[in-house]
Design an enzyme around this catalytic site. Structure first.
Site, PDB file in Angstrom:
ATOM      1  N   SER A 118       0.828  -1.207   0.000  1.00  0.00           N
ATOM      2  CA  SER A 118       0.000   0.000   0.000  1.00  0.00           C
ATOM      3  C   SER A 118       0.859   1.253   0.000  1.00  0.00           C
ATOM      4  O   SER A 118       0.368   2.327  -0.303  1.00  0.00           O
ATOM      5  CB  SER A 118      -0.878   0.021   1.250  1.00  0.00           C
ATOM      6  OG  SER A 118      -1.657  -1.136   1.328  1.00  0.00           O
ATOM      7  N   HIS A 139      -1.043  -2.559  -7.067  1.00  0.00           N
ATOM      8  CA  HIS A 139      -1.794  -2.347  -5.831  1.00  0.00           C
ATOM      9  C   HIS A 139      -3.285  -2.547  -6.086  1.00  0.00           C
ATOM     10  O   HIS A 139      -3.962  -1.653  -6.607  1.00  0.00           O
ATOM     11  CB  HIS A 139      -1.485  -0.929  -5.316  1.00  0.00           C
ATOM     12  CG  HIS A 139      -2.142  -0.584  -4.037  1.00  0.00           C
ATOM     13  ND1 HIS A 139      -2.547   0.686  -3.716  1.00  0.00           N
ATOM     14  CD2 HIS A 139      -2.468  -1.349  -2.959  1.00  0.00           C
ATOM     15  CE1 HIS A 139      -3.097   0.691  -2.521  1.00  0.00           C
ATOM     16  NE2 HIS A 139      -3.062  -0.536  -2.043  1.00  0.00           N
ATOM     17  N   GLU A 151      -3.837   0.148  -8.863  1.00  0.00           N
ATOM     18  CA  GLU A 151      -2.865   1.225  -8.973  1.00  0.00           C
ATOM     19  C   GLU A 151      -1.546   0.573  -9.402  1.00  0.00           C
ATOM     20  O   GLU A 151      -1.108  -0.388  -8.774  1.00  0.00           O
ATOM     21  CB  GLU A 151      -2.731   1.843  -7.573  1.00  0.00           C
ATOM     22  CG  GLU A 151      -2.308   3.253  -7.528  1.00  0.00           C
ATOM     23  CD  GLU A 151      -2.330   3.799  -6.088  1.00  0.00           C
ATOM     24  OE1 GLU A 151      -2.484   3.029  -5.113  1.00  0.00           O
ATOM     25  OE2 GLU A 151      -2.182   5.006  -5.948  1.00  0.00           O
ATOM     26  N   ASN A 189      -3.587   5.915  -1.177  1.00  0.00           N
ATOM     27  CA  ASN A 189      -3.363   6.010   0.267  1.00  0.00           C
ATOM     28  C   ASN A 189      -2.799   7.357   0.696  1.00  0.00           C
ATOM     29  O   ASN A 189      -2.949   7.754   1.852  1.00  0.00           O
ATOM     30  CB  ASN A 189      -2.495   4.854   0.749  1.00  0.00           C
ATOM     31  CG  ASN A 189      -3.311   3.581   0.788  1.00  0.00           C
ATOM     32  OD1 ASN A 189      -4.409   3.565   1.337  1.00  0.00           O
ATOM     33  ND2 ASN A 189      -2.813   2.524   0.174  1.00  0.00           N
TER      34      ASN A 189
HETATM   35  N1  LIG Z   1      -6.288  -4.594   3.608  1.00  0.00           N
HETATM   36  C1  LIG Z   1      -6.453  -3.776   2.593  1.00  0.00           C
HETATM   37  O1  LIG Z   1      -7.502  -3.132   2.431  1.00  0.00           O
HETATM   38  C2  LIG Z   1      -5.337  -3.616   1.586  1.00  0.00           C
HETATM   39  C3  LIG Z   1      -5.614  -3.002   0.368  1.00  0.00           C
HETATM   40  C4  LIG Z   1      -4.612  -2.901  -0.592  1.00  0.00           C
HETATM   41  C5  LIG Z   1      -3.343  -3.391  -0.309  1.00  0.00           C
HETATM   42  N2  LIG Z   1      -3.082  -3.971   0.900  1.00  0.00           N
HETATM   43  C6  LIG Z   1      -1.713  -4.495   1.130  1.00  0.00           C
HETATM   44  O2  LIG Z   1      -1.739  -5.901   0.921  1.00  0.00           O
HETATM   45  C7  LIG Z   1      -0.759  -6.532   1.762  1.00  0.00           C
HETATM   46  C8  LIG Z   1      -1.440  -7.596   2.598  1.00  0.00           C
HETATM   47  O3  LIG Z   1      -2.466  -7.005   3.366  1.00  0.00           O
HETATM   48  P1  LIG Z   1      -3.690  -7.868   3.940  1.00  0.00           P
HETATM   49  O4  LIG Z   1      -4.741  -6.900   4.304  1.00  0.00           O
HETATM   50  O5  LIG Z   1      -3.985  -9.007   3.024  1.00  0.00           O
HETATM   51  O6  LIG Z   1      -3.006  -8.441   5.287  1.00  0.00           O
HETATM   52  P2  LIG Z   1      -3.409  -9.751   6.114  1.00  0.00           P
HETATM   53  O7  LIG Z   1      -2.952  -9.498   7.501  1.00  0.00           O
HETATM   54  O8  LIG Z   1      -4.833 -10.119   5.877  1.00  0.00           O
HETATM   55  O9  LIG Z   1      -2.514 -10.905   5.428  1.00  0.00           O
HETATM   56  C9  LIG Z   1      -1.124 -10.934   5.467  1.00  0.00           C
HETATM   57  C10 LIG Z   1      -0.675 -12.362   5.188  1.00  0.00           C
HETATM   58  O10 LIG Z   1       0.751 -12.382   5.099  1.00  0.00           O
HETATM   59  C11 LIG Z   1       1.165 -13.616   5.661  1.00  0.00           C
HETATM   60  N3  LIG Z   1       2.582 -13.547   6.010  1.00  0.00           N
HETATM   61  C12 LIG Z   1       3.169 -12.882   7.034  1.00  0.00           C
HETATM   62  N4  LIG Z   1       4.479 -13.115   7.026  1.00  0.00           N
HETATM   63  C13 LIG Z   1       4.738 -13.943   5.980  1.00  0.00           C
HETATM   64  C14 LIG Z   1       5.917 -14.546   5.457  1.00  0.00           C
HETATM   65  N5  LIG Z   1       7.102 -14.348   6.014  1.00  0.00           N
HETATM   66  N6  LIG Z   1       5.791 -15.338   4.374  1.00  0.00           N
HETATM   67  C15 LIG Z   1       4.583 -15.554   3.807  1.00  0.00           C
HETATM   68  N7  LIG Z   1       3.440 -15.015   4.252  1.00  0.00           N
HETATM   69  C16 LIG Z   1       3.528 -14.220   5.325  1.00  0.00           C
HETATM   70  C17 LIG Z   1       0.267 -13.809   6.860  1.00  0.00           C
HETATM   71  O11 LIG Z   1       0.260 -15.168   7.292  1.00  0.00           O
HETATM   72  C18 LIG Z   1      -1.076 -13.365   6.288  1.00  0.00           C
HETATM   73  O12 LIG Z   1      -1.770 -14.450   5.701  1.00  0.00           O
HETATM   74  C19 LIG Z   1      -0.114  -5.405   2.569  1.00  0.00           C
HETATM   75  O13 LIG Z   1       1.048  -4.984   1.914  1.00  0.00           O
HETATM   76  C20 LIG Z   1      -1.176  -4.314   2.539  1.00  0.00           C
HETATM   77  O14 LIG Z   1      -0.632  -3.023   2.702  1.00  0.00           O
HETATM   78  C21 LIG Z   1      -4.053  -4.117   1.845  1.00  0.00           C
END
Ligand SMILES: NC(=O)c1ccc[n+]([C@@H]2O[C@H](COP(=O)([O-])OP(=O)(O)OC[C@H]3O[C@@H](n4cnc5c(N)ncnc54)[C@H](O)[C@@H]3O)[C@@H](O)[C@H]2O)c1
Length: 281
Positions: A118, A139, A151, A189
């Site tokens: 993000s 993104h 994005e 963001n």
């Molecule tokens: N939540 C949102 O609305 C949103 C929107 C756009 C982008 N993002 C981005 O997407 C990414 C993930 O966010 P999310 O909301 O899915 O988070 P989340 O907490 O739901 O999921 C993160 C996942 O990463 C895994 N993980 C952690 N360490 C790891 C490792 N070493 N190896 C493999 N897997 C590992 C965890 O087990 C978990 O399943 C982030 O970079 C976030 O900024 C989030």
């Protein structure tokens, strides 16, 4: 030609990204360190596809076919043959850098490595690989199967070829692209997180209840949901991480995260995914 896609991280974004690629015919390897997250992700994808089929958005037969294209794995080496990878692990810079270092060693040298970050600089992520021209920001928005926007962020070294292939992939998934240069928070963001943070400050300073802040912004500015509901939906840990990247990146106090947000994350109240945030789920 891109036929096989690796998705790293099976959280709320990873499962959505895997879902969409598989739905559009790509073979998907979904990687996570957590068995429970992988299991949950595949179940969520199946349930979401079933809902799409019930609504008539996709054919019933696509549900099984789509799930069948996804291989869940705890072994990153299974991604070696992928043509394109999208990383969607926790928003934590040292973790992402570590993942990209490993991914670069494992995945065939011709493959493009994208990050769904993000806010973390794509240029920095690219710098830990031996293929910075093939690293790009992709993104997706949450929930991925529903939201139209992707994005696309060009790092300092991202090549025109990498950009064109990624743009074609976005179009092939029937999504729209907004292109951003690589500065903290990119477009979405940069604008969204200060608004959410300000809503949290309004709550912290006792200006209004969470319900009234959300009602004010939802009905007063015609947003589909208020900023605190949205923060719960995104995940408060992710909101805090992005706010931190904006604050560190610009060194401008206007981006300082609200102390209430910090306290809630410390308490483990992360929003929907933990069952409690500004609201209870
Ligand atoms: N939540 C949102 O609305 C949103 C929107 C756009 C982008 N993002 C981005 O997407 C990414 C993930 O966010 P999310 O909301 O899915 O988070 P989340 O907490 O739901 O999921 C993160 C996942 O990463 C895994 N993980 C952690 N360490 C790891 C490792 N070493 N190896 C493999 N897997 C590992 C965890 O087990 C978990 O399943 C982030 O970079 C976030 O900024 C989030």
């Amino acid at each position: 030609m891109i036929t096989t896609v690796g998705v790293l991280g099976a959280g709320q974004m990873g499962n959505g990204i895997a879902h969409v690629f598989a739905q559009y015919g790509y073979r998907v390897f979904l990687y996570d360190i957590s068995e429970a997250q992988l299991e949950k992700a595949v179940n969520t994808i199946r349930q979401n596809l079933e809902r799409q089929a019930r609504k008539g958005a996709i054919a019933e037969s696509l549900v099984g076919e789509t799930v069948g294209r996804i291989t869940a794995t705890k072994n990153m080496a299974d991604l070696a043959g992928c043509d394109f990878c999208v990383e969607a692990v926790t928003e934590h810079e040292p973790l992402k850098l570590d993942i990209f270092r490993k991914l670069d060693e494992i995945v065939q040298p011709g493959a493009i490595l994208a990050s769904n970050t993000s806010s973390i600089p794509i240029t920095k992520i690219a710098s830990v690989t031996k293929r910075p021209t093939k690293v790009i920001g992709m993104h997706f928005m949450n929930p991925v199967p529903v939201m139209k926007l992707v994005e696309v962020i060009r790092g300092h070294a991202t090549s025109d070829e990498t950009f064109s292939l990624t743009a074609a992939l976005v179009a092939g998934l029937e999504k729209e692209m907004a292109v951003s240069q690589d500065y903290p928070g990119f477009i979405v963001n940069r604008v969204l997180i200060p608004m959410i943070n300000e809503a949290i400050f309004a709550l912290y300073e006792g200006i209004a209840t969470a319900e009234d802040i959300d009602k004010g912004m939802k009905l007063g500015t015609n947003q589909p949901m208020g900023p605190l509901v949205l923060a719960d939906f995104i995940g408060l840990d992710t909101v805090l991480a992005i706010a931190g990247v904006l604050y560190d990146g610009f060194k401008d106090p206007k981006y300082r995260p609200c102390p209430l947000l910090v306290k809630m994350v410390n308490a483990g109240d992360l929003g929907r995914k933990s069952g409690r945030g500004f609201y209870t789920y």
